[in-house]
Write a protein that holds these residues in place. Sequence first.
Motif, PDB file in Angstrom:
ATOM      1  N   MET A  12       0.837  -1.293   0.028  1.00  0.00           N
ATOM      2  CA  MET A  12      -0.201   0.123  -0.123  1.00  0.00           C
ATOM      3  C   MET A  12       0.864   1.255   0.252  1.00  0.00           C
ATOM      4  SD  MET A  12      -3.326  -0.674   0.036  1.00  0.00           S
ATOM      5  CE  MET A  12      -3.822   0.747   0.571  1.00  0.00           C
ATOM      6  N   THR A  13       1.979   1.331   0.959  1.00  0.00           N
ATOM      7  CA  THR A  13       2.716   2.449   0.829  1.00  0.00           C
ATOM      8  C   THR A  13       3.312   2.837  -0.642  1.00  0.00           C
ATOM      9  OG1 THR A  13       3.254   2.146   3.126  1.00  0.00           O
ATOM     10  CG2 THR A  13       4.616   3.630   2.125  1.00  0.00           C
ATOM     11  N   SER A  14       3.950   1.726  -1.189  1.00  0.00           N
ATOM     12  CA  SER A  14       4.368   1.983  -2.680  1.00  0.00           C
ATOM     13  C   SER A  14       3.345   2.525  -3.678  1.00  0.00           C
ATOM     14  CB  SER A  14       5.013   0.824  -2.960  1.00  0.00           C
ATOM     15  OG  SER A  14       3.948  -0.220  -3.518  1.00  0.00           O
ATOM     16  N   SER A  15       1.943   2.040  -3.317  1.00  0.00           N
ATOM     17  CA  SER A  15       0.768   2.537  -4.058  1.00  0.00           C
ATOM     18  C   SER A  15       0.879   4.002  -3.952  1.00  0.00           C
ATOM     19  CB  SER A  15      -0.412   1.916  -3.644  1.00  0.00           C
ATOM     20  OG  SER A  15      -0.983   1.247  -4.693  1.00  0.00           O
ATOM     21  N   PHE A  16       0.926   4.500  -2.716  1.00  0.00           N
ATOM     22  CA  PHE A  16       0.765   6.009  -2.219  1.00  0.00           C
ATOM     23  C   PHE A  16       1.815   6.687  -3.145  1.00  0.00           C
ATOM     24  CE2 PHE A  16       1.445   9.597   0.478  1.00  0.00           C
ATOM     25  CZ  PHE A  16       0.426  10.064   0.225  1.00  0.00           C
ATOM     26  N   THR A  17       3.068   6.433  -2.883  1.00  0.00           N
ATOM     27  CA  THR A  17       4.218   6.845  -3.492  1.00  0.00           C
ATOM     28  C   THR A  17       4.219   7.049  -4.886  1.00  0.00           C
ATOM     29  OG1 THR A  17       5.459   5.874  -1.630  1.00  0.00           O
ATOM     30  CG2 THR A  17       6.811   6.659  -3.434  1.00  0.00           C
ATOM     31  N   ALA A  54      -2.007  13.507   2.894  1.00  0.00           N
ATOM     32  CA  ALA A  54      -0.854  12.587   3.384  1.00  0.00           C
ATOM     33  C   ALA A  54      -0.758  12.278   4.739  1.00  0.00           C
ATOM     34  CB  ALA A  54       0.439  13.446   3.116  1.00  0.00           C
ATOM     35  N   SER A  55      -1.390  12.980   5.682  1.00  0.00           N
ATOM     36  CA  SER A  55      -1.541  12.687   7.148  1.00  0.00           C
ATOM     37  C   SER A  55      -2.540  11.815   7.352  1.00  0.00           C
ATOM     38  CB  SER A  55      -1.715  14.037   7.891  1.00  0.00           C
ATOM     39  OG  SER A  55      -2.774  14.473   7.737  1.00  0.00           O
ATOM     40  N   ARG A  56      -3.664  11.677   6.489  1.00  0.00           N
ATOM     41  CA  ARG A  56      -4.708  10.692   6.734  1.00  0.00           C
ATOM     42  C   ARG A  56      -4.116   9.312   6.361  1.00  0.00           C
ATOM     43  NH1 ARG A  56     -10.342  12.138   6.874  1.00  0.00           N
ATOM     44  NH2 ARG A  56     -10.443   9.887   7.100  1.00  0.00           N
ATOM     45  N   GLU A  57      -3.317   9.388   5.332  1.00  0.00           N
ATOM     46  CA  GLU A  57      -2.937   8.143   4.719  1.00  0.00           C
ATOM     47  C   GLU A  57      -1.791   7.745   5.679  1.00  0.00           C
ATOM     48  OE1 GLU A  57      -2.273   5.065   2.007  1.00  0.00           O
ATOM     49  OE2 GLU A  57      -3.822   6.540   2.199  1.00  0.00           O
ATOM     50  N   ALA A  58      -1.053   8.345   6.198  1.00  0.00           N
ATOM     51  CA  ALA A  58       0.043   8.013   7.170  1.00  0.00           C
ATOM     52  C   ALA A  58      -0.576   7.180   8.529  1.00  0.00           C
ATOM     53  CB  ALA A  58       0.669   9.209   7.705  1.00  0.00           C
ATOM     54  N   LEU A  76      -3.507   5.701   8.394  1.00  0.00           N
ATOM     55  CA  LEU A  76      -3.977   4.566   8.165  1.00  0.00           C
ATOM     56  C   LEU A  76      -2.796   3.380   8.001  1.00  0.00           C
ATOM     57  CD1 LEU A  76      -6.539   5.706   5.192  1.00  0.00           C
ATOM     58  CD2 LEU A  76      -6.928   4.808   7.272  1.00  0.00           C
ATOM     59  N   LYS A  77      -1.777   4.033   8.084  1.00  0.00           N
ATOM     60  CA  LYS A  77      -0.449   2.786   8.054  1.00  0.00           C
ATOM     61  C   LYS A  77      -0.184   2.182   9.222  1.00  0.00           C
ATOM     62  CE  LYS A  77       0.045   3.343   3.461  1.00  0.00           C
ATOM     63  NZ  LYS A  77      -1.019   2.647   2.492  1.00  0.00           N
ATOM     64  N   CYS A  78      -0.357   2.861  10.449  1.00  0.00           N
ATOM     65  CA  CYS A  78      -0.003   2.594  11.392  1.00  0.00           C
ATOM     66  C   CYS A  78      -0.700   1.425  12.289  1.00  0.00           C
ATOM     67  CB  CYS A  78      -0.069   3.666  12.563  1.00  0.00           C
ATOM     68  SG  CYS A  78       1.226   4.949  12.310  1.00  0.00           S
ATOM     69  N   VAL A 128      -0.027  11.082  16.540  1.00  0.00           N
ATOM     70  CA  VAL A 128      -0.711  12.216  16.181  1.00  0.00           C
ATOM     71  C   VAL A 128      -0.077  12.718  14.636  1.00  0.00           C
ATOM     72  CG1 VAL A 128      -1.133  14.617  16.375  1.00  0.00           C
ATOM     73  CG2 VAL A 128      -1.048  13.246  18.447  1.00  0.00           C
ATOM     74  N   PHE A 129      -1.376  12.698  13.742  1.00  0.00           N
ATOM     75  CA  PHE A 129      -0.641  13.042  12.445  1.00  0.00           C
ATOM     76  C   PHE A 129      -1.233  14.478  12.133  1.00  0.00           C
ATOM     77  CE2 PHE A 129      -0.560   8.521  12.674  1.00  0.00           C
ATOM     78  CZ  PHE A 129       0.612   8.422  12.154  1.00  0.00           C
TER      79      PHE A 129
END
Length: 78
Positions: free
Chosen positions: A1-6, A68-72, A74-76, A58-59
């Motif tokens: 998923m992270t590579s997808s976002f990138t 980007a903060s919302r996506e970050a 979600l990754k946690c 906290v993001f």
Amino acid sequence: MTSSFTNLLLAARFLGMLDKPDEYRKLCGELSQITQELIRLNFDRLANIAAREFRRAVFLGSGSRFAASREAALKCWN
């Protein structure tokens, strides 16, 4: 998923530089070198931080950085 976002982020950036593909290629190369150097110089520190347990995070992000903060966030958590 992270590579997808990138990949989506890089594609969106390219849309603003369609008429300058060589400049975009150069920018991507520079970003890659900066990231490699950052990881190389701080690998142990980053690994120690990543290994720690945490219960809260906290993001912050507003404007164009809100997504980007919302996506970050979600990754946690799974």
